[in-house]
Design a protein around this motif. Sequence first.
Motif, short mmCIF file in Angstrom:
data_model
loop_
_atom_site.label_atom_id
_atom_site.label_comp_id
_atom_site.label_asym_id
_atom_site.label_seq_id
_atom_site.Cartn_x
_atom_site.Cartn_y
_atom_site.Cartn_z
N THR A 241 30.31 46.25 45.68
CA THR A 241 28.91 46.13 46.06
C THR A 241 28.08 47.04 45.17
O THR A 241 28.49 48.14 44.83
CB THR A 241 28.69 46.52 47.54
OG1 THR A 241 29.19 47.84 47.73
CG2 THR A 241 29.42 45.57 48.47
N ASP A 242 26.90 46.54 44.80
CA ASP A 242 26.02 47.38 43.99
C ASP A 242 25.18 48.27 44.91
O ASP A 242 25.38 48.30 46.12
CB ASP A 242 25.17 46.54 43.05
CG ASP A 242 24.31 45.54 43.79
OD1 ASP A 242 24.32 45.54 45.03
OD2 ASP A 242 23.61 44.76 43.11
N ARG A 243 24.22 48.97 44.35
CA ARG A 243 23.41 49.89 45.16
C ARG A 243 22.54 49.18 46.17
O ARG A 243 22.14 49.75 47.18
CB ARG A 243 22.55 50.75 44.24
CG ARG A 243 23.39 51.73 43.46
CD ARG A 243 22.52 52.66 42.67
NE ARG A 243 21.94 51.95 41.53
CZ ARG A 243 21.03 52.47 40.72
NH1 ARG A 243 20.60 53.69 40.93
NH2 ARG A 243 20.57 51.78 39.71
N LYS A 244 22.25 47.91 45.94
CA LYS A 244 21.44 47.13 46.88
C LYS A 244 22.27 46.55 48.02
O LYS A 244 21.74 45.98 48.95
CB LYS A 244 20.74 45.99 46.15
CG LYS A 244 19.79 46.43 45.08
CD LYS A 244 19.25 45.23 44.35
CE LYS A 244 18.60 45.64 43.05
NZ LYS A 244 18.25 44.48 42.24
N GLY A 245 23.60 46.63 47.89
CA GLY A 245 24.48 46.09 48.92
C GLY A 245 24.93 44.67 48.64
O GLY A 245 25.59 44.06 49.48
N GLN A 246 24.58 44.11 47.48
CA GLN A 246 24.99 42.76 47.14
C GLN A 246 26.39 42.78 46.54
O GLN A 246 26.75 43.70 45.80
CB GLN A 246 24.01 42.14 46.16
CG GLN A 246 22.63 41.97 46.73
CD GLN A 246 21.64 41.45 45.69
OE1 GLN A 246 21.90 41.53 44.49
NE2 GLN A 246 20.53 40.94 46.16
N LEU A 247 27.16 41.76 46.84
CA LEU A 247 28.51 41.66 46.30
C LEU A 247 28.48 41.24 44.84
O LEU A 247 27.67 40.40 44.44
CB LEU A 247 29.34 40.65 47.09
CG LEU A 247 29.75 41.07 48.49
CD1 LEU A 247 30.43 39.92 49.20
CD2 LEU A 247 30.65 42.27 48.45
N LYS A 248 29.35 41.82 44.06
CA LYS A 248 29.50 41.40 42.67
C LYS A 248 30.95 41.54 42.27
O LYS A 248 31.72 42.23 42.93
CB LYS A 248 28.57 42.18 41.75
CG LYS A 248 28.91 43.64 41.60
CD LYS A 248 27.93 44.30 40.67
CE LYS A 248 28.62 45.33 39.82
NZ LYS A 248 27.77 45.90 38.82
N ARG A 249 31.29 40.88 41.20
CA ARG A 249 32.66 40.87 40.73
C ARG A 249 33.03 42.24 40.16
O ARG A 249 32.30 42.83 39.39
CB ARG A 249 32.84 39.80 39.66
CG ARG A 249 34.23 39.72 39.14
CD ARG A 249 34.29 38.78 37.94
NE ARG A 249 35.56 38.95 37.26
CZ ARG A 249 36.46 37.99 37.16
NH1 ARG A 249 36.23 36.82 37.66
NH2 ARG A 249 37.59 38.22 36.53
N GLY A 250 34.23 42.71 40.54
CA GLY A 250 34.71 43.98 40.01
C GLY A 250 35.70 43.75 38.88
O GLY A 250 35.67 42.72 38.21
N LYS A 251 36.58 44.71 38.68
CA LYS A 251 37.56 44.62 37.62
C LYS A 251 38.65 43.62 37.96
O LYS A 251 38.91 43.33 39.13
CB LYS A 251 38.21 45.98 37.39
CG LYS A 251 37.28 47.01 36.82
CD LYS A 251 38.04 48.29 36.55
CE LYS A 251 37.13 49.31 35.92
NZ LYS A 251 37.84 50.56 35.67
N ASP A 252 39.33 43.13 36.93
CA ASP A 252 40.46 42.24 37.14
C ASP A 252 41.58 42.97 37.85
O ASP A 252 41.79 44.17 37.66
CB ASP A 252 40.99 41.71 35.81
CG ASP A 252 40.06 40.70 35.17
OD1 ASP A 252 39.19 40.17 35.89
OD2 ASP A 252 40.20 40.45 33.97
#
Length: 83
Positions: free
Chosen positions: A42-53
């Motif tokens: 999650t970024d600082r806004k709380g939205q999900l995003k893809r992390g590392k493989d």
Amino acid sequence: MTPIAAAIACLLTVTLCYAAMCAGSPFGRCRKCNGWGFQMKTDRKGQLKRGKDCRRCKATGRRIRIGRWIFNRAQRIYREGTR
């Protein structure tokens, strides 16, 4: 049926079902990334995003089952011992 015989029959049934599953579908979902191939962040806004493989499954999301791994290892040892 006695309780011991019932327990043995139940254990044998579970074992045979797992062996059939390993033979039919040798790969299962990765337990670390839940089959996605990467971790979710999650970024600082709380939205999900893809992390590392995922390093455990090498970003495929699939891993070999424990029963199939044991079977492959036993087959390899048997083959090398009978040559």
